[in-house]
Write a protein that holds these residues in place. Sequence first.
Motif, PDB file in Angstrom:
ATOM      1  N   ALA A  84      27.353  49.857  37.700  1.00 57.41           N
ATOM      2  CA  ALA A  84      27.291  48.284  37.537  1.00 57.41           C
ATOM      3  C   ALA A  84      27.184  47.570  38.706  1.00 57.41           C
ATOM      4  O   ALA A  84      28.190  47.690  39.255  1.00 57.41           O
ATOM      5  CB  ALA A  84      27.737  47.965  36.159  1.00 57.41           C
ATOM      6  N   THR A  85      26.301  46.781  37.731  1.00 54.93           N
ATOM      7  CA  THR A  85      26.878  45.076  39.209  1.00 54.93           C
ATOM      8  C   THR A  85      27.642  44.635  38.880  1.00 54.93           C
ATOM      9  O   THR A  85      28.666  44.743  38.031  1.00 54.93           O
ATOM     10  CB  THR A  85      25.740  44.031  39.119  1.00 54.93           C
ATOM     11  OG1 THR A  85      25.525  43.616  37.783  1.00 54.93           O
ATOM     12  CG2 THR A  85      24.224  45.341  39.252  1.00 54.93           C
ATOM     13  N   SER A  86      28.488  43.238  40.088  1.00 55.51           N
ATOM     14  CA  SER A  86      29.345  42.416  39.716  1.00 55.51           C
ATOM     15  C   SER A  86      29.478  41.882  38.360  1.00 55.51           C
ATOM     16  O   SER A  86      30.426  41.102  37.127  1.00 55.51           O
ATOM     17  CB  SER A  86      29.926  41.911  41.147  1.00 55.51           C
ATOM     18  OG  SER A  86      30.296  42.501  41.844  1.00 55.51           O
ATOM     19  N   SER A  87      27.948  41.549  38.502  1.00 55.79           N
ATOM     20  CA  SER A  87      27.470  40.396  37.126  1.00 55.79           C
ATOM     21  C   SER A  87      27.956  41.069  35.520  1.00 55.79           C
ATOM     22  O   SER A  87      28.791  39.845  34.963  1.00 55.79           O
ATOM     23  CB  SER A  87      26.126  39.565  37.392  1.00 55.79           C
ATOM     24  OG  SER A  87      25.587  40.400  37.218  1.00 55.79           O
ATOM     25  N   ILE A  88      27.303  42.221  35.960  1.00 54.45           N
ATOM     26  CA  ILE A  88      27.867  42.720  34.588  1.00 54.45           C
ATOM     27  C   ILE A  88      28.355  43.327  34.330  1.00 54.45           C
ATOM     28  O   ILE A  88      29.814  43.192  32.528  1.00 54.45           O
ATOM     29  CB  ILE A  88      26.650  44.082  34.403  1.00 54.45           C
ATOM     30  CG1 ILE A  88      25.376  43.799  34.192  1.00 54.45           C
ATOM     31  CG2 ILE A  88      27.212  45.310  33.235  1.00 54.45           C
ATOM     32  CD1 ILE A  88      24.106  44.967  34.813  1.00 54.45           C
ATOM     33  N   VAL A  89      29.705  43.580  35.308  1.00 55.58           N
ATOM     34  CA  VAL A  89      31.668  43.790  34.672  1.00 55.58           C
ATOM     35  C   VAL A  89      32.027  42.356  34.834  1.00 55.58           C
ATOM     36  O   VAL A  89      32.746  42.601  33.962  1.00 55.58           O
ATOM     37  CB  VAL A  89      31.579  44.051  37.006  1.00 55.58           C
ATOM     38  CG1 VAL A  89      33.011  43.946  36.206  1.00 55.58           C
ATOM     39  CG2 VAL A  89      30.923  45.619  36.311  1.00 55.58           C
ATOM     40  N   LEU A  90      31.844  41.526  35.407  1.00 56.08           N
ATOM     41  CA  LEU A  90      32.489  40.361  34.782  1.00 56.08           C
ATOM     42  C   LEU A  90      31.881  39.391  33.521  1.00 56.08           C
ATOM     43  O   LEU A  90      33.229  39.731  32.555  1.00 56.08           O
ATOM     44  CB  LEU A  90      31.917  38.885  35.710  1.00 56.08           C
ATOM     45  CG  LEU A  90      32.309  37.912  35.946  1.00 56.08           C
ATOM     46  CD1 LEU A  90      33.891  37.826  35.923  1.00 56.08           C
ATOM     47  CD2 LEU A  90      31.984  36.993  36.603  1.00 56.08           C
ATOM     48  N   ILE A 149      32.834  38.888  44.969  1.00 57.42           N
ATOM     49  CA  ILE A 149      32.471  40.143  45.811  1.00 57.42           C
ATOM     50  C   ILE A 149      31.111  40.192  44.852  1.00 57.42           C
ATOM     51  O   ILE A 149      30.770  41.437  43.697  1.00 57.42           O
ATOM     52  CB  ILE A 149      32.828  41.320  45.360  1.00 57.42           C
ATOM     53  CG1 ILE A 149      34.306  40.299  46.403  1.00 57.42           C
ATOM     54  CG2 ILE A 149      32.280  42.291  46.962  1.00 57.42           C
ATOM     55  CD1 ILE A 149      35.013  41.291  46.872  1.00 57.42           C
ATOM     56  N   PRO A 150      29.640  40.048  45.120  1.00 61.27           N
ATOM     57  CA  PRO A 150      28.284  40.691  44.082  1.00 61.27           C
ATOM     58  C   PRO A 150      28.279  42.245  44.214  1.00 61.27           C
ATOM     59  O   PRO A 150      27.738  42.519  42.644  1.00 61.27           O
ATOM     60  CB  PRO A 150      27.142  40.525  45.139  1.00 61.27           C
ATOM     61  CG  PRO A 150      27.951  38.879  46.333  1.00 61.27           C
ATOM     62  CD  PRO A 150      28.815  39.439  45.799  1.00 61.27           C
ATOM     63  N   LYS A 151      28.650  43.233  45.168  1.00 61.36           N
ATOM     64  CA  LYS A 151      28.440  44.157  45.282  1.00 61.36           C
ATOM     65  C   LYS A 151      29.664  45.104  44.229  1.00 61.36           C
ATOM     66  O   LYS A 151      31.082  44.671  44.524  1.00 61.36           O
ATOM     67  CB  LYS A 151      28.592  44.777  46.258  1.00 61.36           C
ATOM     68  CG  LYS A 151      28.570  46.638  45.870  1.00 61.36           C
ATOM     69  CD  LYS A 151      27.500  46.758  47.946  1.00 61.36           C
ATOM     70  CE  LYS A 151      27.126  48.614  47.688  1.00 61.36           C
ATOM     71  NZ  LYS A 151      26.831  49.002  48.865  1.00 61.36           N
ATOM     72  N   ALA A 152      29.561  45.320  42.497  1.00 60.26           N
ATOM     73  CA  ALA A 152      30.840  45.964  42.498  1.00 60.26           C
ATOM     74  C   ALA A 152      31.633  47.446  42.945  1.00 60.26           C
ATOM     75  O   ALA A 152      32.796  47.391  43.245  1.00 60.26           O
ATOM     76  CB  ALA A 152      30.112  46.802  40.939  1.00 60.26           C
ATOM     77  N   THR A 153      31.021  47.853  43.546  1.00 61.01           N
ATOM     78  CA  THR A 153      31.733  48.920  45.008  1.00 61.01           C
ATOM     79  C   THR A 153      32.509  48.178  45.504  1.00 61.01           C
ATOM     80  O   THR A 153      33.788  49.233  45.613  1.00 61.01           O
ATOM     81  CB  THR A 153      30.737  49.968  45.323  1.00 61.01           C
ATOM     82  OG1 THR A 153      29.669  48.650  46.041  1.00 61.01           O
ATOM     83  CG2 THR A 153      30.282  50.831  44.044  1.00 61.01           C
ATOM     84  N   GLU A 154      32.625  47.584  45.403  1.00 62.80           N
ATOM     85  CA  GLU A 154      33.253  46.675  46.842  1.00 62.80           C
ATOM     86  C   GLU A 154      34.160  45.525  46.695  1.00 62.80           C
ATOM     87  O   GLU A 154      35.491  45.955  46.913  1.00 62.80           O
ATOM     88  CB  GLU A 154      32.627  45.761  48.036  1.00 62.80           C
ATOM     89  CG  GLU A 154      31.451  46.896  48.688  1.00 62.80           C
ATOM     90  CD  GLU A 154      30.604  45.533  50.042  1.00 62.80           C
ATOM     91  OE1 GLU A 154      31.055  44.221  49.487  1.00 62.80           O
ATOM     92  OE2 GLU A 154      30.046  46.133  50.336  1.00 62.80           O
TER      93      GLU A 154
END
Length: 250
Positions: free
Chosen positions: A61-67, A190-195
């Motif tokens: 998932a993207t950082s925005s979705i996680v957030l 950080i936009p990239k969720a994996t990072e």
Amino acid sequence: MAGSGNEHRLSLEEPEKQSLLNRHTEKHFTAGEIVRDIIIGVSDGLTVPFALAAGLSGANATSSIVLTAGIAEVAAGAISMGLGGYLAAKGEADHYNRELKREQDEIIAVPETEAAEVGEILAEYGIEEHEYAPVVNALRKNPQAWLDFMMKFELGLEKPDPRRALYSAMTIAIAYVLGGLVPLIPYMFIPKATEAVLVSVVVTLIALFVFGFVKGCFTGNKPVRSALETALIGAIASAAAYGLAKAFHP
């Protein structure tokens, strides 16, 4: 003259006793209920959103979705945990009031039995009958003190603060929000969720370690051991969530 001297010494006992009590300050910790609520709120707040964020990151998932999901979980969790704390404290207060009414009725209906129970309680502390008999008689002359004695020493119940339920709900909810925001902070920048998940792991484990250390100080456990245990639980929860997400969403 000797008698007057003894009387004089006796007359000095009470002021001297009061002076000693005024100079002596006992450092007992009395905020146990508040600390318990904070521990409940922060520990769940750090762990649950942390595991959720790690799981979503594992599902790519993207950082925005996680957030977004994380903030929604923090809000729902704070309400749920706060309500649970409110109902628990309310239940304790209701239980106390029921037992108080029952004890009041028993003191009126069967005073001899209740007086005998006072004697039994005092006898458990090694006090002989001829020593506790005056205490029993004194309590019988003071119904309120008698009732307080029975509630505390027979039933082991302390009178709860009438505002306890509300305070408990607010404390747990606020603590949950504060704890829950910690693992989500990296996803804000950080936009990239994996990072972001890597930074989140480091930040949250540090927060769990510090929280566990402080918790150990307050609860009387070994602070370092408490810190390691708390951090380990959080690490296991997040690793399990991340692994499950990866397994079902490669």
